[in-house]
Each structure stands twice: as structure tokens, then as C-alpha cells.
Design a protein around this motif. Structure first.
Motif, mmCIF file in Angstrom:
data_model
loop_
_atom_site.group_PDB
_atom_site.id
_atom_site.type_symbol
_atom_site.label_atom_id
_atom_site.label_comp_id
_atom_site.label_asym_id
_atom_site.label_seq_id
_atom_site.Cartn_x
_atom_site.Cartn_y
_atom_site.Cartn_z
ATOM 1 N N ASP A 71 0.788 -1.349 -0.090
ATOM 2 C CA ASP A 71 0.034 -0.116 -0.074
ATOM 3 C C ASP A 71 0.874 1.271 0.039
ATOM 4 N N ILE A 76 -1.831 3.342 -3.437
ATOM 5 C CA ILE A 76 -3.242 2.750 -2.679
ATOM 6 C C ILE A 76 -4.462 3.534 -2.685
ATOM 7 N N GLU A 80 -8.004 2.258 -3.994
ATOM 8 C CA GLU A 80 -9.121 2.267 -3.291
ATOM 9 C C GLU A 80 -10.326 3.128 -3.992
ATOM 10 N N TYR A 209 -4.568 -5.849 -7.056
ATOM 11 C CA TYR A 209 -5.746 -5.344 -6.461
ATOM 12 C C TYR A 209 -7.078 -5.867 -6.974
ATOM 13 N N ARG A 237 -5.105 -1.422 7.552
ATOM 14 C CA ARG A 237 -5.166 -1.207 6.223
ATOM 15 C C ARG A 237 -4.675 -2.462 5.568
ATOM 16 N N GLN A 238 -3.550 -2.671 5.927
ATOM 17 C CA GLN A 238 -2.664 -4.012 5.297
ATOM 18 C C GLN A 238 -3.511 -5.179 5.684
ATOM 19 N N LEU A 241 -6.358 -5.430 3.487
ATOM 20 C CA LEU A 241 -5.999 -5.683 2.049
ATOM 21 C C LEU A 241 -5.690 -7.323 2.214
#
Length: 251
Positions: A71, A76, A80, A209, A237-238, A241
Motif C-alpha cells: 500500500d 493505494i 481504493e 488489487y 489497512r494492510q 488488504l
């Protein structure tokens, strides 16, 4: 931080119009050197292979040192915006392409739906389901197997036929760039590899992604296990993901 941060709106327009965007200076020189060293330390497991091209899958699970490259800022935010705030990673793949490597023929990665050409030519904006970030770890010139892309070909509505090398009069263009630059493209874009005519080895990191409802591609599938050290080191966030989503309709 990206050297030239591309505004998200401009990036989305490029993905809709051309099917791809360049992101210049996504990684700095120290990050490029780190990822190259990480690739050199990899050993093949499961479906990985080595030879004229070395190909390693799901590298995020090898060590927490790979996590910042899931990210990176400047990438990133665009992923998104294109695929939803709940998008996730379906793969992170490392490559070394040695002298003499022969690139892939013209292809697309995934066609979510075949649509009539007249609809796609009418201004209909095809939503994105999958995007790939190719992060180059070398200065790419015409001899070091540049990626070749056909702008706008994501609106063809079909995969290229055998020997089909152009779309609507547009032919493939080589992506020439500097170490640390990134090419972000949607899965319907027609693209190809090219030969490594240089005495150098090309290093490349891919991050794939997908929208949340696109399955994650973590081989060896039924035997897949997350590395506990990686999970402990993840940011929120990771973790998302990697699949730590909030409950939804199909969970």
C-alpha cells in the motif's frame, strides 16, 4: 512518498480513458534497493519457479519487510478509489527477467464481462474489477523488456485474437521509465511483454488489487497459512488488504 503524486481524479480519468496510468517516483532509491535485495533473497516454494525468468508468488507472506509495498502512498489511494474502500490484494508477485527472456504475447489479464463494441464506444464507463501495479526496479529502456500497452484497448470488449496487435488503429507503445516508477493498469487492457535484449536482469514487483468480491489468489489455496509475523506487523489497512474485512452479506 511518490515524487509526482497524481491527483486521484486525474488517475481515475486515465484508467477509464486509456486503461492505464504511470505513477512516477512511487518508490525512492532506498526502497528500490531494498526490494531488489528482498527479491535476491527469495527461494522458490510451491508454484514459484526459477530459470530464464524467476517468478515468486505471494511474497508479502515471506516477511514483514514486504508489507510497505502492498500500500505505498500515491498508489493505494488510487486503488481504493478505483475498486472501493474495501478492496483487497489478490497477489503480490516478484520477478527477475534475465538476459534472453522472451516476453508474453499480447493479452489481457481478466475480462469481467464481454460487452458489445457499440456500447463501449458510446461513452459507457466500464467499471473496474481488477488492477495491477507494476513497480519497476530498474531504468527501463527499449532493450530491457519494456511492457507494451495499447491505449484504450480495455474498451475492445474481448481479448485480442491471435496475432491481433492493434485496436482502433492504435498499436502497442513501450512503457519506458525509471527505477521506482509504477504502471497501474486495469485487467482488460491489452498488453504484452517484450524480449530482454540487454545484458541486464530486469527486477519487477507486481501488486494485484481487486474488489472485495473478487477472490484472493493465495496459493497453495487449501494449504495456505498466513505468516504470524506478517499479521502482527500489519497496519489496519494492510490487514484489510490481506482479507480482514468487516462482516458483509456473503460472509
Amino acid at each position: 512518498m511518490a515524487e509526482e503524486v497524481l491527483p486521484v481524479g486525474e488517475a481515475l480519468r486515465g484508467l477509464h480513458d486509456d486503461g492505464f496510468i504511470p505513477l512516477r517516483g512511487l518508490l525512492d532509491a532506498a526502497q528500490v534497493a531494498e526490494v531488489r535485495a528482498l527479491i535476491d533473497a527469495l527461494k522458490p516454494i510451491h508454484w514459484d519457479y526459477e530459470g530464464l525468468v524467476d517468478h515468486y508468488k505471494c511474497v508479502f507472506n515471506r516477511s514483514p519487510r514486504w508489507l510497505p509495498y502492498l500500500d505505498p502512498p500515491g498508489l493505494i489511494e488510487i486503488a481504493e478509489a478505483a475498486l472501493g474502500a474495501d478492496c483487497h490484494v489478490i497477489g503480490q508477485t516478484a520477478w527477475r527477467c534475465h538476459p534472453g527472456f522472451i516476453g508474453a504475447e499480447m493479452h489481457l489479464d481478466y475480462l469481467p464481462m464481454a460487452l458489445p463494441a457499440e456500447l463501449l464506444a458510446s461513452g459507457f464507463e466500464l467499471p473496474m474489477f481488477l488492477c495491477t501495479a507494476q513497480i519497476y526496479l530498474d531504468d527501463i529502456d527499449a532493450d530491457l523488456c519494456p511492457t507494451r500497452v495499447i491505449p484504450g484497448s480495455h474498451r475492445a470488449g474481448h481479448a485480442p485474437w491471435p496475432d491481433e496487435e492493434s485496436w482502433c488503429g492504435r498499436t502497442a507503445e513501450p512503457v519506458l521509465c525509471q527505477a521506482g516508477d509504477c504502471l497501474l493498469f486495469r485487467s482488460e487492457l491489452w498488453h504484452s511483454g517484450s524480449r530482454n535484449l540487454s545484458p541486464r536482469t530486469r527486477y519487477l514487483l507486481q501488486v494485484h488489487y481487486g474488489r472485495r468480491m473478487v477472490a484472493q489468489k493465495f496459493s497453495p489455496y487449501l494449504d495456505w497459512r498466513f505468516n504470524p509475523e506478517v499479521l502482527v506487523a500489519c497496519t489496519p489497512r494492510q490487514r484489510r488488504l490481506l482479507g480482514d474485512h468487516q462482516a458483509a452479506e456473503y460472509d
